[in-house]
Write an enzyme that holds these catalytic residues in place. Structure first.
Site, PDB file in Angstrom:
ATOM      1  CG  HIS A  15      -1.989  -1.083   1.147  1.00  0.00           C
ATOM      2  ND1 HIS A  15      -3.269  -0.851   0.727  1.00  0.00           N
ATOM      3  CD2 HIS A  15      -1.923  -2.401   1.409  1.00  0.00           C
ATOM      4  CE1 HIS A  15      -3.955  -1.983   0.747  1.00  0.00           C
ATOM      5  NE2 HIS A  15      -3.148  -2.941   1.173  1.00  0.00           N
ATOM      6  N   GLY A  18       5.342   4.718  -3.058  1.00  0.00           N
ATOM      7  CA  GLY A  18       6.716   4.790  -3.559  1.00  0.00           C
ATOM      8  C   GLY A  18       7.231   3.428  -3.990  1.00  0.00           C
ATOM      9  CG  ASP A  75       9.286  -5.765   5.605  1.00  0.00           C
ATOM     10  OD1 ASP A  75       8.185  -5.201   5.735  1.00  0.00           O
ATOM     11  OD2 ASP A  75      10.190  -5.672   6.468  1.00  0.00           O
ATOM     12  CG  PHE A 159       9.687   5.910  -1.345  1.00  0.00           C
ATOM     13  CD1 PHE A 159      10.318   5.377  -2.461  1.00  0.00           C
ATOM     14  CD2 PHE A 159       9.516   5.082  -0.234  1.00  0.00           C
ATOM     15  CE1 PHE A 159      10.760   4.063  -2.482  1.00  0.00           C
ATOM     16  CE2 PHE A 159       9.939   3.763  -0.245  1.00  0.00           C
ATOM     17  CZ  PHE A 159      10.573   3.255  -1.377  1.00  0.00           C
ATOM     18  CE1 TYR A 161      13.807   7.145   8.328  1.00  0.00           C
ATOM     19  CE2 TYR A 161      12.636   5.436   7.103  1.00  0.00           C
ATOM     20  CZ  TYR A 161      12.859   6.139   8.276  1.00  0.00           C
ATOM     21  OH  TYR A 161      12.121   5.831   9.407  1.00  0.00           O
TER      22      TYR A 161
HETATM   23  P1  IMP Z   1       7.723  -1.610   5.041  1.00  0.00           P
HETATM   24  O1  IMP Z   1       8.623  -2.502   4.248  1.00  0.00           O
HETATM   25  O2  IMP Z   1       6.405  -1.414   4.398  1.00  0.00           O
HETATM   26  O3  IMP Z   1       7.662  -1.997   6.479  1.00  0.00           O
HETATM   27  O4  IMP Z   1       8.336  -0.151   4.986  1.00  0.00           O
HETATM   28  C1  IMP Z   1       9.662   0.061   4.707  1.00  0.00           C
HETATM   29  C2  IMP Z   1      10.017   1.501   5.006  1.00  0.00           C
HETATM   30  O5  IMP Z   1      11.444   1.603   4.854  1.00  0.00           O
HETATM   31  C3  IMP Z   1       9.448   2.481   4.009  1.00  0.00           C
HETATM   32  O6  IMP Z   1       8.244   3.043   4.424  1.00  0.00           O
HETATM   33  C4  IMP Z   1      10.534   3.540   3.969  1.00  0.00           C
HETATM   34  O7  IMP Z   1      10.402   4.336   5.074  1.00  0.00           O
HETATM   35  C5  IMP Z   1      11.800   2.759   4.175  1.00  0.00           C
HETATM   36  N1  IMP Z   1      12.365   2.417   2.877  1.00  0.00           N
HETATM   37  C6  IMP Z   1      12.418   1.197   2.300  1.00  0.00           C
HETATM   38  N2  IMP Z   1      12.961   1.274   1.078  1.00  0.00           N
HETATM   39  C7  IMP Z   1      13.272   2.571   0.889  1.00  0.00           C
HETATM   40  C8  IMP Z   1      13.845   3.260  -0.198  1.00  0.00           C
HETATM   41  O8  IMP Z   1      14.160   2.724  -1.263  1.00  0.00           O
HETATM   42  N3  IMP Z   1      14.012   4.570  -0.015  1.00  0.00           N
HETATM   43  C9  IMP Z   1      13.657   5.218   1.126  1.00  0.00           C
HETATM   44  N4  IMP Z   1      13.090   4.640   2.153  1.00  0.00           N
HETATM   45  C10 IMP Z   1      12.901   3.298   2.047  1.00  0.00           C
END
Ligand code: IMP
Length: 215
Positions: A15, A18, A75, A159, A161
Site C-alpha cells: 500500500h 513509492g 519488506d 520516497f 528516507y
Molecule cells: P515496510 O517494508 O512497508 O515496512 O516499509 C519500509 C520503510 O522503509 C518504508 O516506508 C521507507 O520508510 C523505508 N524504505 C524502504 N525502502 C526505501 C527506499 O528505497 N528509499 C527510502 N526509504 C525506504
C-alpha cells in the site's frame, strides 16, 4: 531445484505508493500484469515478523490467499549502524500514521546527535527482502542491500528516507536521483549492476522467476 516462474497477472502486495511505483517500473519489461493490493482492496496484514524476510512473506502470503494470484511483497528498511541497526524493520513505523518522513529523518538525526555520532561515522544501509508467494503456498525469497552513509536531507525525489541516504561511491543522495539512477539497472548490459537494495533483490528475482524480457 530451480525457482518457480511467474507469468500473467501478479499482485504487488503493498500500500506504499513509492514502493509500488518502483516495483511497477522494475516489472514493466517482463510482460507481467501487475495489480496492486490497493486496487484489489486487500487489507494490510499486521507485520508481526522479526525479520524483513518474515514480514515480506506475511504480506505476500496474505495477498496471494486473498486474491488467488501470485503475489510479490517487499519488506525493507534503513539500518543505521551507530543506532544498532535502527530503525530497521520499524522504518515505516518511525514515520507514524499518516506517514511523516521529515519527522522520521529528523528522529534519525536526533538519535545520532544524542549519541554524539559525528558525520564521519554515520554509516547505514538499506535492505530489501522480496518474497513471491503463490496461492498454493509455494514461496521464493530474494534479498538485496546497498551501503552508504547518512547526510543532511537533499533532494525531493524518491520516497521515505531517500533524501538522507548517500550510496557509497556516489555524490548524489537517493533523493536527488531519478528512479532509473536509483535502480541502476541497464538492461542492455550483459551484466547489469543494480544500485538500490530493491533493484539488487529484484535482479535476482528476475533471473530466477521472471520470463525473458520483452523488446
Ligand atoms: P515496510 O517494508 O512497508 O515496512 O516499509 C519500509 C520503510 O522503509 C518504508 O516506508 C521507507 O520508510 C523505508 N524504505 C524502504 N525502502 C526505501 C527506499 O528505497 N528509499 C527510502 N526509504 C525506504
Amino acid at each position: 531445484m530451480s525457482a518457480r516462474r511467474l507469468s500473467g497477472r501478479a499482485v504487488i502486495a503493498t500500500h506504499n505508493a513509492g514502493k509500488l511505483a518502483e516495483m511497477r517500473e522494475l516489472l514493466a519489461p517482463f510482460g507481467i500484469e501487475a495489480v496492486s493490493a490497493g486496487e484489489l482492496d486487500l487489507s494490510e496484514p499486521d507485520e508481526t515478523g522479526t525479520t524483513y524476510a518474515e514480514n515480506a512473506a506475511i504480506k505476500a502470503r496474505a495477498a496471494a490467499r486473498a486474491s488467488g494470484l501470485p503475489a510479490l511483497a517487499d519488506d525493507s528498511g534503513l539500518a543505521v549502524e551507530a543506532l544498532d541497526g535502527a530503525p530497521g524493520i520499524f522504518s515505516a513505523r518511525w514515520a507514524g500514521k499518516p506517514a511523516d518522513f521529515a519527522a522520521a529523518m529528523a528522529r534519525v538525526a536526533r538519535e545520532l546527535e544524542l549519541r554524539g555520532i559525528g558525520e564521519d561515522r554515520r554509516r547505514a544501509h538499506f535492505v530489501s527482502a522480496l518474497v513471491v508467494a503463490w496461492p498454493d503456498g509455494h514461496e521464493e525469497l530474494f534479498e538485496g542491500r546497498v551501503f552508504g552513509r547518512l547526510v543532511p536531507p537533499r533532494g525531493e525525489r524518491g520516497f521515505g528516507y531517500d533524501p538522507i541516504f548517500l550510496p557509497e561511491g556516489f555524490e548524489r543522495t537517493f533523493g536527488e536521483m531519478s528512479s532509473e539512477e536509483k535502480h541502476g539497472i541497464d538492461w542492455r548490459s550483459a551484466r547489469p549492476s543494480p544500485l538500490s537494495h530493491r533493484a539488487r533483490a529484484f535482479l535476482d528475482l528476475a533471473h530466477a522467476c521472471l520470463p525473458p524480457r520483452e523488446g
